[in-house]
Motif scaffolding. Structure first.
Motif, mmCIF file in Angstrom:
data_model
loop_
_atom_site.group_PDB
_atom_site.id
_atom_site.type_symbol
_atom_site.label_atom_id
_atom_site.label_comp_id
_atom_site.label_asym_id
_atom_site.label_seq_id
_atom_site.Cartn_x
_atom_site.Cartn_y
_atom_site.Cartn_z
ATOM 1 N N ILE A 1 0.838 -1.204 0.000
ATOM 2 C CA ILE A 1 0.000 0.000 0.000
ATOM 3 C C ILE A 1 0.870 1.250 0.000
ATOM 4 O O ILE A 1 0.626 2.213 -0.737
ATOM 5 N N SER A 2 1.919 1.228 0.819
ATOM 6 C CA SER A 2 2.820 2.381 0.886
ATOM 7 C C SER A 2 3.472 2.645 -0.462
ATOM 8 O O SER A 2 3.584 3.789 -0.912
ATOM 9 N N LEU A 3 3.915 1.551 -1.124
ATOM 10 C CA LEU A 3 4.545 1.711 -2.430
ATOM 11 C C LEU A 3 3.570 2.273 -3.438
ATOM 12 O O LEU A 3 3.921 3.113 -4.269
ATOM 13 N N ASN A 4 2.307 1.826 -3.379
ATOM 14 C CA ASN A 4 1.294 2.330 -4.296
ATOM 15 C C ASN A 4 1.011 3.804 -4.064
ATOM 16 O O ASN A 4 0.798 4.574 -4.996
ATOM 17 N N ILE A 5 1.010 4.193 -2.787
ATOM 18 C CA ILE A 5 0.789 5.605 -2.464
ATOM 19 C C ILE A 5 1.914 6.450 -3.040
ATOM 20 O O ILE A 5 1.693 7.505 -3.631
ATOM 21 N N VAL A 6 3.160 5.968 -2.880
ATOM 22 C CA VAL A 6 4.299 6.708 -3.430
ATOM 23 C C VAL A 6 4.186 6.814 -4.948
ATOM 24 O O VAL A 6 4.367 7.872 -5.539
ATOM 25 N N ALA A 7 3.849 5.671 -5.607
ATOM 26 C CA ALA A 7 3.735 5.677 -7.063
ATOM 27 C C ALA A 7 2.646 6.643 -7.504
ATOM 28 O O ALA A 7 2.799 7.388 -8.463
ATOM 29 N N PHE A 8 1.505 6.619 -6.776
ATOM 30 C CA PHE A 8 0.407 7.513 -7.131
ATOM 31 C C PHE A 8 0.816 8.965 -6.959
ATOM 32 O O PHE A 8 0.514 9.821 -7.783
ATOM 33 N N ALA A 9 1.550 9.241 -5.885
ATOM 34 C CA ALA A 9 1.969 10.618 -5.622
ATOM 35 C C ALA A 9 2.878 11.137 -6.720
ATOM 36 O O ALA A 9 2.947 12.335 -6.947
ATOM 37 N N GLN A 10 3.571 10.218 -7.407
ATOM 38 C CA GLN A 10 4.492 10.644 -8.442
ATOM 39 C C GLN A 10 3.808 10.865 -9.785
ATOM 40 O O GLN A 10 4.433 11.284 -10.737
ATOM 41 N N THR A 11 2.519 10.547 -9.870
ATOM 42 C CA THR A 11 1.769 10.783 -11.102
ATOM 43 C C THR A 11 0.901 12.014 -10.909
ATOM 44 O O THR A 11 -0.095 11.978 -10.191
ATOM 45 N N PRO A 12 1.247 13.139 -11.529
ATOM 46 C CA PRO A 12 0.486 14.372 -11.323
ATOM 47 C C PRO A 12 -0.878 14.306 -11.994
ATOM 48 O O PRO A 12 -1.083 13.564 -12.954
ATOM 49 N N THR A 13 -1.810 15.062 -11.485
ATOM 50 C CA THR A 13 -3.120 15.185 -12.111
ATOM 51 C C THR A 13 -3.102 16.387 -13.051
ATOM 52 O O THR A 13 -2.258 17.283 -12.917
ATOM 53 N N PRO A 14 -4.019 16.431 -14.008
ATOM 54 C CA PRO A 14 -4.101 17.627 -14.866
ATOM 55 C C PRO A 14 -4.235 18.912 -14.051
ATOM 56 O O PRO A 14 -3.632 19.940 -14.384
ATOM 57 N N LYS A 15 -5.010 18.853 -12.977
ATOM 58 C CA LYS A 15 -5.195 20.030 -12.123
ATOM 59 C C LYS A 15 -3.863 20.461 -11.506
ATOM 60 O O LYS A 15 -3.531 21.655 -11.495
ATOM 61 N N ASN A 16 -3.094 19.506 -10.981
ATOM 62 C CA ASN A 16 -1.784 19.816 -10.395
ATOM 63 C C ASN A 16 -0.876 20.492 -11.420
ATOM 64 O O ASN A 16 -0.188 21.474 -11.116
ATOM 65 N N ALA B 1 4.437 4.431 -25.024
ATOM 66 C CA ALA B 1 4.196 4.909 -23.661
ATOM 67 C C ALA B 1 4.802 3.978 -22.617
ATOM 68 O O ALA B 1 5.297 4.432 -21.577
ATOM 69 N N GLU B 2 4.777 2.693 -22.873
ATOM 70 C CA GLU B 2 5.317 1.741 -21.910
ATOM 71 C C GLU B 2 6.803 1.974 -21.647
ATOM 72 O O GLU B 2 7.300 1.779 -20.542
ATOM 73 N N THR B 3 7.498 2.432 -22.683
ATOM 74 C CA THR B 3 8.936 2.687 -22.561
ATOM 75 C C THR B 3 9.236 4.096 -22.077
ATOM 76 O O THR B 3 10.150 4.302 -21.261
ATOM 77 N N TYR B 4 8.461 5.061 -22.542
ATOM 78 C CA TYR B 4 8.840 6.460 -22.355
ATOM 79 C C TYR B 4 8.059 7.213 -21.276
ATOM 80 O O TYR B 4 8.516 8.262 -20.814
ATOM 81 N N LYS B 5 6.901 6.709 -20.870
ATOM 82 C CA LYS B 5 6.096 7.495 -19.930
ATOM 83 C C LYS B 5 6.770 7.650 -18.580
ATOM 84 O O LYS B 5 6.767 8.747 -17.997
ATOM 85 N N ASP B 6 7.342 6.583 -18.035
ATOM 86 C CA ASP B 6 7.991 6.680 -16.727
ATOM 87 C C ASP B 6 9.133 7.707 -16.727
ATOM 88 O O ASP B 6 9.231 8.521 -15.797
ATOM 89 N N PRO B 7 10.015 7.706 -17.736
ATOM 90 C CA PRO B 7 11.043 8.753 -17.770
ATOM 91 C C PRO B 7 10.462 10.163 -17.823
ATOM 92 O O PRO B 7 10.994 11.088 -17.204
ATOM 93 N N VAL B 8 9.347 10.325 -18.539
ATOM 94 C CA VAL B 8 8.714 11.651 -18.613
ATOM 95 C C VAL B 8 8.171 12.065 -17.256
ATOM 96 O O VAL B 8 8.369 13.204 -16.803
ATOM 97 N N MET B 9 7.484 11.163 -16.589
ATOM 98 C CA MET B 9 6.927 11.473 -15.266
ATOM 99 C C MET B 9 8.033 11.786 -14.263
ATOM 100 O O MET B 9 7.924 12.706 -13.449
ATOM 101 N N LYS B 10 9.087 11.019 -14.339
ATOM 102 C CA LYS B 10 10.225 11.240 -13.446
ATOM 103 C C LYS B 10 10.833 12.614 -13.691
ATOM 104 O O LYS B 10 11.170 13.350 -12.755
ATOM 105 N N ALA B 11 10.952 12.968 -14.960
ATOM 106 C CA ALA B 11 11.521 14.267 -15.320
ATOM 107 C C ALA B 11 10.606 15.408 -14.876
ATOM 108 O O ALA B 11 11.066 16.407 -14.307
ATOM 109 N N TRP B 12 9.307 15.269 -15.121
ATOM 110 C CA TRP B 12 8.374 16.325 -14.734
ATOM 111 C C TRP B 12 8.389 16.541 -13.218
ATOM 112 O O TRP B 12 8.430 17.687 -12.745
ATOM 113 N N ASN B 13 8.355 15.462 -12.469
ATOM 114 C CA ASN B 13 8.390 15.597 -11.012
ATOM 115 C C ASN B 13 9.669 16.281 -10.539
ATOM 116 O O ASN B 13 9.652 17.070 -9.591
#
Length: 368
Positions: free
Chosen positions: A11-26, A304-316
């Motif tokens: 659950i903790s890991l999922n919370i961290v993963a979710f926190a790293q995915t921004p919402t459109p509003k954010n 997306a499977e290859t590139y989305k995680d690097p993009v999210m990491k970069a944006w954060n």
């Protein structure tokens, strides 16, 4: 008990993963903070406070490229009006040097304003100047020490500054002469500065064959200029054409290389192959890479499977470098090579890069 412990960990890991995915509003909130801070401090220069940039200079031209993308999604016409007032104040002229790519950059904003308002006056001076350049093309070589070399695109930054203006002008006028000129000059620069082995661009001829701590010198922001420029050019072209396919091939090669050399923190090093020697974050080049990669996913070009995680990491990572009052920190000052950046220093082109990145990350996470 052990089972319960594992569940808590998951659950903790999922919370961290979710926190790293921004919402459109954010994402919109962060973009607004940065855009508003920059407009409020527009007349200030954080590299050299005694010498602020001219509103038509390339530094601000790059800001406008991102500001246009933000204005289109901001639900607030004041951003369009702010840019329109600048164009009107300077009679829709490009900056001072007729041939120099840097001084063409503001033309990208003019064409987007024309698309919104439909006033031909907004692009007439650009058409007139580009027609002159086509009929009186620079005869200089691309070699860095030759006279008038910067009358052509002899440094990689130029591929962000001028080619997208030519591509946009082609799109709005349907005059293929603009596309052909841009293609010829872009190919000449790429043949001269693109390292086929590394799939990266040298900043200019003076860096070819030079080493920094034993690594080839590929400037982070320099390649950011190119990669963002490629996305902005491709946006204007028909995917079925040979011109589109030419740019797409370079774009894909760079994209593949970029995710291989992204830092563990999410940004890209100022010397792309020298992470250990340049550990300081740099947000202008990194934001341009984030923009370009997200754009590729959104347009079905990158997986997306290859590139989305690097993009999210970069944006954060980029968001983490914004100060409490909305200033994007860690923007390398004006330069031409790997250098230094600080958490409390910024530049207008860094803001433009960040806004460009946000416009595509917003779409990537479901923003409409």
């Amino acid at each position: 008990m052990r089972h319960l412990f594992l569940v808590i960990i998951l659950i903790s890991l999922n919370i961290v993963a979710f926190a790293q995915t921004p919402t459109p509003k954010n994402i919109k909130e962060e973009m607004k903070r940065v855009a508003d801070w920059q407009i409020e401090h527009f007349d200030q220069c954080y590299s050299n406070p005694k010498n602020p940039h001219h509103p038509l200079a390339w530094h601000n031209g790059a800001l406008y490229v991102g500001m246009v993308k933000w204005a289109a999604m901001a639900d607030d016409n004041s951003y369009w009006e702010w840019m329109k007032n600048i164009g009107e104040k300077y009679n829709w002229q490009l900056h001072e040097r007729k041939y120099h790519a840097d001084d063409h950059t503001v033309g990208q904003m003019y064409i987007e304003l024309y698309r919104k308002y439909g006033d031909k006056e907004m692009i007439t001076p650009t058409i007139k100047q580009f027609d002159y350049i086509m009929y009186h093309p620079a005869q200089s070589k691309l070699n860095w020490k030759t006279p008038y070399n910067q009358d052509r695109w002899s440094w990689c930054d130029a591929l962000f500054m001028s080619p997208p203006v030519w591509a946009k002008l082609y799109k709005v006028t349907s005059e293929k002469k603009y596309l052909q000129f841009m293609m010829d000059e872009f190919k000449a620069t790429t043949d001269f500065l693109f390292d086929k082995k590394e799939s990266l661009y040298y900043r200019d001829e003076s860096y070819i064959g030079e080493l920094d701590h034993g690594t080839k010198i590929f400037w982070g922001r320099g390649n950011g200029w190119v990669f963002a420029g490629l996305a902005n050019i491709l946006e204007e072209l028909d995917p079925s054409t040979k011109e589109y396919k030419y740019f797409l091939k370079i774009y894909k090669k760079m994209a593949k290389r970029l995710i291989e050399i992204q830092t563990p923190q999410g940004h890209w090093a100022m010397s792309l192959l020298g992470q250990e020697f340049y550990p300081t974050p740099e947000t202008s080049g990194s934001s341009f890479f984030t923009f370009g990669l997200a754009w590729g996913i959104n347009n079905g070009i990158l997986d997306a499977e290859t590139y989305k995680d690097p993009v999210m990491k970069a944006w954060n990572a980029m968001v983490s470098y914004i100060t409490d009052d909305g200033m994007l920190g860690y923007v390398q000052p004006v330069g031409a090579a790997p250098g230094k950046a600080w958490p409390d220093k910024t530049e207008v082109y860094g803001t433009g890069a960040f806004l460009s990145a946000g416009s595509e990350v917003y779409k990537l996470v479901g923003g409409k």
